[in-house]
Write an enzyme that holds these catalytic residues in place. Structure first.
Site, PDB file in Angstrom:
ATOM      1  N   CYS A 262      44.799  32.183  40.694  1.00 24.98           N
ATOM      2  CA  CYS A 262      44.148  33.337  40.294  1.00 24.98           C
ATOM      3  C   CYS A 262      45.048  34.603  40.295  1.00 24.98           C
ATOM      4  O   CYS A 262      45.274  35.410  39.582  1.00 24.98           O
ATOM      5  CB  CYS A 262      42.892  33.589  40.979  1.00 24.98           C
ATOM      6  SG  CYS A 262      42.917  33.654  42.952  1.00 24.98           S
ATOM      7  N   HIS A 289      43.332  39.819  49.353  1.00 25.73           N
ATOM      8  CA  HIS A 289      42.456  39.007  48.681  1.00 25.73           C
ATOM      9  C   HIS A 289      41.042  38.783  49.215  1.00 25.73           C
ATOM     10  O   HIS A 289      41.138  38.842  50.644  1.00 25.73           O
ATOM     11  CB  HIS A 289      43.227  37.626  48.459  1.00 25.73           C
ATOM     12  CG  HIS A 289      42.855  36.608  47.657  1.00 25.73           C
ATOM     13  ND1 HIS A 289      41.574  35.977  47.695  1.00 25.73           N
ATOM     14  CD2 HIS A 289      43.248  36.097  46.388  1.00 25.73           C
ATOM     15  CE1 HIS A 289      41.482  35.286  46.735  1.00 25.73           C
ATOM     16  NE2 HIS A 289      42.404  35.283  45.990  1.00 25.73           N
TER      17      HIS A 289
END
Length: 458
Positions: A262, A289
């Site tokens: 991602c 994140h």
């Protein structure tokens, strides 16, 4: 009696909306809600429907419309509008009508975690030739069909499933917007015989991350009915594809691919724009994140450093391979970037801070102009552009882009710049995976190739 003008007006507006939608179904116009897609293209598969499950409004792009006197903006509806006014059957007919021409391609999900469930939602709610036929999970100790149904029907981050979903206990299957999806039990890829469920020539999307190299992923190809496999994580010894950037390296004859990570998907589109326009000498990428399933809810043992500490309570310094992985999609940046990560107590949406030295001196305005041009041009599916003074992380939940540049945060002094890229590390990435699979299937079809699945070779 006094006339209730509010009631009369409300009825008139709703009748006009229903009439407009029914007219769009008549075939006189290419405008249809809730989604509009062009015929499949080999190099780039365009998608206009926001794949968030949060009921965002559909943006109909004028370039995709055979122009009529009616303005395109007047025909923008949420999925809820369509289903609420005309019902699920009509909404599903609209999706079917806008499915690109060409043969359908069977898809199987191997694994049904966060990414797996979002992939299932996306594939069954957009016009696509990809048809979800099966989901492979481990054999449970007791029947789990209803629990699987509830997990995809409701989501704490992305909201409820849009459309109809039910279960067929006799076939151990989920019925998602009219599509039957069989729930298959196995502990190893080679245990599965997809042909027993009427599934042939399938592309398997492995979202478990258990096997990450060519040898491990090849286990899927020994399953009867499986023809190709793609990994939803960085792969070793296989092509790592970031949709919109290096999709050109996909060949129809490929049997194993990776959709990278991602974070790699989030930063590569922005880096490609900067390198093409200004040249990148070196830099560092810091990703902030959201926590993931790999972290503990409360302090407990974990094989990785710091990951054992409570994810919902702490900011945790971690590692990321995004710096090296960038070179897989952009070989010219090999050895130029470092990367690290901080996990934070949010359930979704992350941000990458890119600190870069460029070959050319420039300004923040020039950098943002380059981003905006690409975000509204060749990278419109993959790169978003935000210039809101109030944007925060929750605003990007449901984003279908790989990453969204926060233009107001861009800084530049001479040839040094700092760029911030938001990304929905779940939904944005899942959309990128779907784009890669669509492009792969389209290239195979264009080349006139048909794989001999394990069923035929057995």
């Amino acid at each position: 009696k006094k006339t209730n003008y509010a009631l009369v007006g409300s009825i008139a507006v709703n009748m006009a909306l229903v009439g407009a939608i029914c007219f769009s179904l008549s075939g006189a116009s290419n405008v249809a809600a809730p989604a509009m897609r062009t015929a499949p293209r080999v190099a780039s598969m365009s998608r206009t429907m926001p794949m968030s499950m949060a009921g965002q409004r559909v943006s109909v792009r004028p370039k995709m419309i055979q122009r009529r006197e009616m303005k395109a903006e007047a025909l923008s509806y949420t999925v809820d509008d369509i289903r609420g006014m005309l019902g699920d059957d009509v909404a599903n007919q609209i999706l079917a009508k806008n499915t690109p021409t060409g043969p359908e391609r069977n898809v199987v999900l191997y694994g049904f975690g966060r990414i797996g469930r979002l992939l299932a939602r996306i594939i069954t709610t957009i016009p696509t030739n990809l048809k979800l036929k099966g989901i492979v999970v481990r054999q449970p100790k007791k029947p789990d069909l209803e629990k699987r149904l509830e997990l995809i029907k409701r989501d704490s981050v992305h909201g409820p499933f849009r459309g109809t979903i039910s279960m067929d206990e006799a076939d151990n299957a989920l019925i998602m917007n009219g599509q039957k999806v069989r729930l298959i039990y196995a502990n190893q890829p080679e245990e599965v015989d997809y042909t027993k469920y009427g599934i042939n020539d399938a592309i398997v999307i492995d979202n478990t991350g258990v096997w990450r190299d060519d040898e491990g992923l090849a286990k899927h190809l020994s399953s009867k009915g499986a023809a190709q496999v793609i990994l939803t994580a960085p792969g070793k010894g296989v092509k790592n594809i970031v949709a919109g950037v290096n999709s050109d390296v996909i060949e129809g004859s490929d049997k194993i691919l990776s959709a990278a990570s991602c974070t790699t998907n989030a930063v590569v589109p922005a880096l490609s724009v900067l390198h093409k326009k200004f040249g990148i000498v070196s830099g560092h990428i810091e990703t902030v994140h959201s926590f993931t399933n790999d972290q503990n809810l409360i302090d407990n043992y974990h094989k990785a450093d710091r990951r054992g500490r409570a994810g919902p309570l702490n900011m945790v310094i971690s590692e990321t391979g995004a710096g090296k992985a960038v070179a897989v999609a952009l070989p010219e940046l090999a050895g130029k970037l470092t990367a690290s990560a901080i996990r934070v107590p949010t359930p979704d949406v992350s941000i990458a801070v890119m600190i870069l030295d460029l070959e050319k001196s420039t300004t923040a305005e020039e950098i943002n102009a380059a981003f905006k041009s690409e975000a509204t041009g060749t990278l419109d599916d993959n790169l978003g552009y935000s210039d809101s003074k109030e944007a925060v992380s929750l605003d990007f939940i449901g984003s279908t882009h790989a990453g969204e540049v926060d233009a107001l945060a861009t800084k530049c002094t001479g040839n040094s710049c700092i760029v911030y890229v938001w990304y929905d590390n779940e939904n944005g990435y899942s959309n990128q995976v779907v784009r890669v699979v669509e492009q792969w299937a389209a290239k195979q079809e264009a080349a006139g190739l048909k794989f001999e699945a394990a069923e035929a070779m057995a």
